[in-house]
Scaffold this motif. Structure first.
Motif, PDB file in Angstrom:
ATOM      1  N   THR A   1       0.887  -1.167   0.000  1.00  9.03           N
ATOM      2  CA  THR A   1       0.000   0.000   0.000  1.00  9.03           C
ATOM      3  C   THR A   1       0.925   1.217   0.000  1.00  9.03           C
ATOM      4  N   ALA A   2       0.712   2.105  -0.965  1.00  5.15           N
ATOM      5  CA  ALA A   2       1.610   3.260  -1.092  1.00  5.15           C
ATOM      6  C   ALA A   2       0.912   4.526  -0.607  1.00  5.15           C
ATOM      7  N   ASN A   3       1.707   5.514  -0.353  1.00  6.37           N
ATOM      8  CA  ASN A   3       1.290   6.868   0.064  1.00  6.37           C
ATOM      9  C   ASN A   3       0.950   6.941   1.560  1.00  6.37           C
ATOM     10  N   LEU A   4       0.145   6.008   2.065  1.00  7.89           N
ATOM     11  CA  LEU A   4      -0.288   6.021   3.462  1.00  7.89           C
ATOM     12  C   LEU A   4      -0.829   7.409   3.843  1.00  7.89           C
TER      13      LEU A   4
ATOM     14  N   GLY B   1       2.152  10.556   2.186  1.00 11.07           N
ATOM     15  CA  GLY B   1       3.450  10.253   1.561  1.00 11.07           C
ATOM     16  C   GLY B   1       3.342   9.895   0.098  1.00 11.07           C
ATOM     17  N   TYR B   2       2.768  10.802  -0.676  1.00 11.74           N
ATOM     18  CA  TYR B   2       2.558  10.577  -2.116  1.00 11.74           C
ATOM     19  C   TYR B   2       3.889  10.271  -2.808  1.00 11.74           C
ATOM     20  N   ASP B   3       3.974   9.099  -3.416  1.00  9.74           N
ATOM     21  CA  ASP B   3       5.177   8.627  -4.126  1.00  9.74           C
ATOM     22  C   ASP B   3       6.388   8.424  -3.209  1.00  9.74           C
ATOM     23  N   VAL B   4       6.162   8.471  -1.906  1.00  8.77           N
ATOM     24  CA  VAL B   4       7.275   8.408  -0.957  1.00  8.77           C
ATOM     25  C   VAL B   4       7.167   7.181  -0.027  1.00  8.77           C
TER      26      VAL B   4
ATOM     27  N   GLY C   1       7.291   4.306 -12.933  1.00 11.51           N
ATOM     28  CA  GLY C   1       7.148   5.764 -12.969  1.00 11.51           C
ATOM     29  C   GLY C   1       7.146   6.390 -11.597  1.00 11.51           C
ATOM     30  N   HIS C   2       7.107   5.587 -10.555  1.00 10.79           N
ATOM     31  CA  HIS C   2       7.200   6.094  -9.174  1.00 10.79           C
ATOM     32  C   HIS C   2       7.816   4.987  -8.323  1.00 10.79           C
ATOM     33  N   PRO C   3       8.575   5.363  -7.272  1.00  9.45           N
ATOM     34  CA  PRO C   3       9.370   4.333  -6.586  1.00  9.45           C
ATOM     35  C   PRO C   3       8.715   3.657  -5.374  1.00  9.45           C
ATOM     36  N   ASP C   4       7.612   4.228  -4.856  1.00  5.93           N
ATOM     37  CA  ASP C   4       7.110   3.789  -3.539  1.00  5.93           C
ATOM     38  C   ASP C   4       6.739   2.304  -3.456  1.00  5.93           C
ATOM     39  N   ASN C   5       5.905   1.809  -4.391  1.00  2.00           N
ATOM     40  CA  ASN C   5       5.492   0.405  -4.323  1.00  2.00           C
ATOM     41  C   ASN C   5       6.651  -0.559  -4.571  1.00  2.00           C
ATOM     42  N   VAL C   6       7.494  -0.251  -5.570  1.00  2.00           N
ATOM     43  CA  VAL C   6       8.551  -1.215  -5.915  1.00  2.00           C
ATOM     44  C   VAL C   6       9.560  -1.364  -4.774  1.00  2.00           C
TER      45      VAL C   6
ATOM     46  N   SER D   1      -7.266   3.385 -12.760  1.00  2.00           N
ATOM     47  CA  SER D   1      -5.970   3.366 -13.431  1.00  2.00           C
ATOM     48  C   SER D   1      -5.068   4.411 -12.777  1.00  2.00           C
ATOM     49  N   THR D   2      -3.865   3.979 -12.400  1.00  2.00           N
ATOM     50  CA  THR D   2      -2.934   4.918 -11.749  1.00  2.00           C
ATOM     51  C   THR D   2      -2.615   6.081 -12.692  1.00  2.00           C
ATOM     52  N   ILE D   3      -2.473   5.779 -13.973  1.00  2.00           N
ATOM     53  CA  ILE D   3      -2.159   6.850 -14.940  1.00  2.00           C
ATOM     54  C   ILE D   3      -3.250   7.914 -14.894  1.00  2.00           C
TER      55      ILE D   3
ATOM     56  N   ALA E   1      -5.391   8.430 -12.457  1.00  2.00           N
ATOM     57  CA  ALA E   1      -5.466   9.022 -11.117  1.00  2.00           C
ATOM     58  C   ALA E   1      -4.320  10.000 -10.863  1.00  2.00           C
ATOM     59  N   ARG E   2      -3.279   9.949 -11.669  1.00  2.00           N
ATOM     60  CA  ARG E   2      -2.193  10.931 -11.562  1.00  2.00           C
ATOM     61  C   ARG E   2      -2.527  12.187 -12.363  1.00  2.00           C
ATOM     62  N   LYS E   3      -3.375  12.009 -13.386  1.00  2.00           N
ATOM     63  CA  LYS E   3      -3.746  13.169 -14.222  1.00  2.00           C
ATOM     64  C   LYS E   3      -4.658  14.142 -13.493  1.00  2.00           C
TER      65      LYS E   3
ATOM     66  N   TYR F   1      -8.100  15.263  -4.284  1.00  2.00           N
ATOM     67  CA  TYR F   1      -8.378  15.356  -5.722  1.00  2.00           C
ATOM     68  C   TYR F   1      -8.854  14.029  -6.302  1.00  2.00           C
ATOM     69  N   ARG F   2      -8.559  12.950  -5.599  1.00  2.00           N
ATOM     70  CA  ARG F   2      -8.912  11.628  -6.123  1.00  2.00           C
ATOM     71  C   ARG F   2     -10.296  11.154  -5.672  1.00  2.00           C
ATOM     72  N   LYS F   3     -10.888  11.956  -4.776  1.00  2.00           N
ATOM     73  CA  LYS F   3     -12.227  11.587  -4.274  1.00  2.00           C
ATOM     74  C   LYS F   3     -13.205  11.357  -5.404  1.00  2.00           C
TER      75      LYS F   3
ATOM     76  N   SER G   1      -5.496   3.576  -0.643  1.00  2.00           N
ATOM     77  CA  SER G   1      -4.327   2.717  -0.866  1.00  2.00           C
ATOM     78  C   SER G   1      -3.757   3.025  -2.248  1.00  2.00           C
ATOM     79  N   GLY G   2      -2.560   3.574  -2.297  1.00  2.00           N
ATOM     80  CA  GLY G   2      -1.985   4.000  -3.575  1.00  2.00           C
ATOM     81  C   GLY G   2      -2.916   4.994  -4.231  1.00  2.00           C
ATOM     82  N   SER G   3      -3.246   4.735  -5.498  1.00  2.00           N
ATOM     83  CA  SER G   3      -4.179   5.635  -6.179  1.00  2.00           C
ATOM     84  C   SER G   3      -5.598   5.067  -6.157  1.00  2.00           C
ATOM     85  N   GLY G   4      -5.853   4.075  -5.278  1.00  2.00           N
ATOM     86  CA  GLY G   4      -7.171   3.467  -5.176  1.00  2.00           C
ATOM     87  C   GLY G   4      -7.322   2.364  -6.207  1.00  2.00           C
TER      88      GLY G   4
HETATM   89  N1  HSE Z   1       2.225   6.843  -5.489  1.00  2.00           N
HETATM   90  C1  HSE Z   1       1.444   6.270  -6.540  1.00  2.00           C
HETATM   91  C2  HSE Z   1       0.245   7.186  -6.795  1.00  2.00           C
HETATM   92  C3  HSE Z   1       0.968   4.912  -6.111  1.00  2.00           C
HETATM   93  O1  HSE Z   1      -0.389   7.575  -5.831  1.00  2.00           O
HETATM   94  O2  HSE Z   1      -0.033   7.525  -7.951  1.00  2.00           O
HETATM   95  C4  HSE Z   1       0.151   4.200  -7.147  1.00  2.00           C
HETATM   96  O3  HSE Z   1      -0.394   2.998  -6.586  1.00  2.00           O
END
Ligand code: HSE
Length: 302
Positions: free
Chosen positions: A10-13, A16-19, A126-131, A173-175, A177-179, A225-227, A251-254
């Protein structure tokens, strides 16, 4: 032949976006061996929907690892057993990529360092947190500097922490959800979010009081913003809090929502999970919940 097990993450918590990343006891396995032609077999999640040719992300990550190792003309037989739901914010693509690179590296005699594995995986993700947390386990903090991944793994995570995840029936889609995120933020949003990252990590590593967790997990960078992508996100958050979770985050980008339950009984965790499922249901979505423990090891050879 190698068989590798990689955890969900689970990323961001919250802030901690992308961290920040946290590895969970839910796994995919990647079995790999040399073969005279490519073959990919998939069991579990994505068995019917994921490609079984060169466009499969496991194959692509394996090819990049082979390139890095300067190995040519090497075909693979791959078998994937997937338990991590796809496109739900539980790091299924990170697990697939780390599994592929880790397995290739084992087949080739462990020539790639941890940093090199992460460099390939983070470039693809494209982001390091999950890997990072999928590879090394536990609670991690990561940053991309140039094309290098800088990371740190906390040696302690609270023993009494459980993560109750509610996984809805829709993908995000994370892509995409980042837009939806702004490109610039005000100074106060950045300062508030930075302090929240520190509060959150302190609490999860046992330094701070769990009473501060809920407020610490409310960030100003991505969750607000992701709500719009997650129907009933606020209602599910509130249901988890009311049922006794000390903190809750996308969790992450949902689309999964993760409730952080500290020192609670099994019954209480079930109550938290059920409350989140009910809240999704009221918004017209089926979901299921799982109570997960922290995976401290990361990727391993079985
Ligand atoms: N940090 C990434 C994001 C995690 O929130 O876009 C994607 O699961």
């Amino acid at each position: 032949m190698v068989r590798v097990r990689v955890p969900a993450t689970t990323a961001n918590l919250g802030p901690g976006y992308d961290v920040l990343g946290l590895a969970l006891k839910l796994y995919n396995t990647v079995e790999m061996e040399k073969s005279d032609r490519l073959s990919i077999e998939i069991e579990g999640e994505g068995a019917d929907s994921l490609p079984k040719d060169e466009s499969n992300i496991v194959y692509q990550a394996a090819q990049l690892a082979l390139q890095e190792l300067r190995v040519t003309n090497y075909e693979l037989r791959v078998k994937l057993v997937n338990n991590i739901p796809l496109a739900r914010g539980l790091g299924s693509s990170a697990a697939a990529r780390i599994g592929a690179i880790f397995a290739v590296n084992k087949l080739m005699g462990d020539k790639l360092s941890q940093d090199e594995i992460l460099k390939i995986a983070a470039r693809l993700e494209g982001h390091p947190d999950n890997v990072v947390s999928a590879l090394v386990g536990g609670l991690t903090v990561a940053a991309l500097t140039g094309n290098k991944v800088k990371f740190l793994r906390f040696s302690k995570v609270r023993d009494d922490l459980k993560i109750v995840v509610a996984i809805p029936d829709f993908k995000v889609s994370t892509i995409e959800a980042r837009k939806v995120l702004p490109k610039n933020f005000s100074l106060i949003d950045v300062v508030t979010t930075s302090s929240s990252i520190l509060f959150t990590t302190a609490i999860l590593t046992g330094e701070g009081s769990p009473e501060l967790l809920d407020e610490s997990m409310q960030d100003r960078i991505h969750q607000p913003y992701r709500k719009k992508l997650i129907p009933a996100m606020d209602k599910v958050f509130n249901a988890a809090r009311k049922a006794g979770a000390q903190g809750v985050a996308l969790s992450g980008s949902g689309s999964t929502i993760a409730a952080f339950s500290i020192g609670n009984s099994e019954e209480k965790n079930e109550k938290i999970g059920q409350a989140m499922v009910n809240a999704f249901h009221q918004a017209g979505h089926k979901s299921c919940y799982k109570t997960l423990e922290v995976e401290r090891e990361g990727a391993v050879c079985l």
